[in-house]
Design a protein around this motif. Structure first.
Motif, PDB file in Angstrom:
ATOM      1  N   ASP A 123      33.935   6.511 -86.498  1.00  0.00           N
ATOM      2  CA  ASP A 123      34.255   7.373 -85.353  1.00  0.00           C
ATOM      3  C   ASP A 123      35.743   7.683 -85.259  1.00  0.00           C
ATOM      4  N   LYS A 124      36.582   6.724 -85.674  1.00  0.00           N
ATOM      5  CA  LYS A 124      38.022   6.876 -85.457  1.00  0.00           C
ATOM      6  C   LYS A 124      38.806   7.294 -86.693  1.00  0.00           C
ATOM      7  N   GLN A 143      31.246  12.532 -86.953  1.00  0.00           N
ATOM      8  CA  GLN A 143      32.133  12.732 -85.812  1.00  0.00           C
ATOM      9  C   GLN A 143      31.760  13.966 -85.004  1.00  0.00           C
ATOM     10  N   LYS A 165      32.827   1.932 -85.566  1.00  0.00           N
ATOM     11  CA  LYS A 165      34.067   2.342 -84.902  1.00  0.00           C
ATOM     12  C   LYS A 165      35.018   3.001 -85.896  1.00  0.00           C
TER      13      LYS A 165
END
Length: 251
Positions: free
Chosen positions: A75-76, A27, A72
């Protein structure tokens, strides 16, 4: 604890602590850390892909789409959550594959169900002209020598799928989804079982009730008419379904 990306590539499964450290690095822009996380979660993506194997799509294509969902989730992922990364990633991977299938057209439905749905459509048109009104499920079923549940199943299976993340209604501008309706407030059930798995354990009639009530926003009376049962029966069934789903999620 500091970890070396190249060294960890040679090892097996990462510890939960290592996973979170690599997520933080990823990240922050570390591509090597992200690549390692993807490499270490290949089996996780494939395990999700297995659920969609008989939908008419190439497994490799689904794997590529699932990998997007994995990235994803990297990243989240909120590192303040007290949950394992895989618990968070699986629904993200499933959602990405489902969106791909939905955008590609619709979930693949067997030829038999498609043919049955077409016969139902034709027969409904015929009965509507004869009766001067829309026929009930039971009237269509009797005309085609089918059960009411077979008629309902064929009709719903031939429609485009909906996501558990789609808005059911809005509360002062805030979207409310089926996930919000069923999930416990503290979200602890997420550690045990995803909502998709709980739904999959339901019978065909129970899944149809959930679909009509929460995806199509039908009233209990409308569902009762659709299934040919009383509104009281729908109310009892709905309460039982939600109770059973929550119980499975807490196991």
């Amino acid at each position: 604890m500091k970890v070396n990306v190249e060294r960890e590539k040679q090892k097996g499964t990462l510890t939960n602590e290592q996973v979170k450290e690599y997520i933080l690095k990823s990240q922050q822009g570390d591509r090597q850390a992200r690549d390692l996380l993807v490499e270490k979660n290949v089996r996780l993506v494939w395990s999700v892909v297995q659920r969609f194997i008989n939908r008419g799509y190439d497994p490799e294509d689904l794997f590529q789409i699932g990998s997007i969902g994995l990235i994803k989730s990297i990243d989240k992922f909120d590192l303040s959550y007290d949950v394992r990364f895989s618990t968070y990633a699986v629904p993200m991977i499933i959602g990405e594959i489902q969106r791909f299938i939905r955008d590609d057209g619709s979930l693949k439905v067997s030829r038999t169900i498609k043919e049955t749905a077409n016969k139902i459509r034709i027969k409904k048109d015929e009965l509507t002209k004869q009766l001067g009104r829309s026929p009930t499920v039971y009237e269509v079923a009797d005309a085609l020598d089918l059960t009411a549940e077979e008629v309902s199943h064929a009709q719903e299976a031939s429609k485009s799928p909906h996501s558990i993340h789609e808005t059911v209604f809005e509360n002062d501008g805030d979207p409310i989804t089926l996930l919000d309706q069923i999930a416990d407030k503290d979200g602890s059930w997420f550690d045990k079982l995803t909502l998709e798995e709980a739904i999959r354990d339901l019978s065909e009639r129970e899944r149809l009730i959930v679909y009509l009530r929460y995806y199509k926003d039908k009233t209990q009376s409308e569902v009762a008419e659709r299934l040919g049962i009383s509104q009281v029966q729908v109310s009892r069934l709905e309460k039982k379904i939600l109770h059973d789903m929550k119980s499975r999620m807490k196991r």
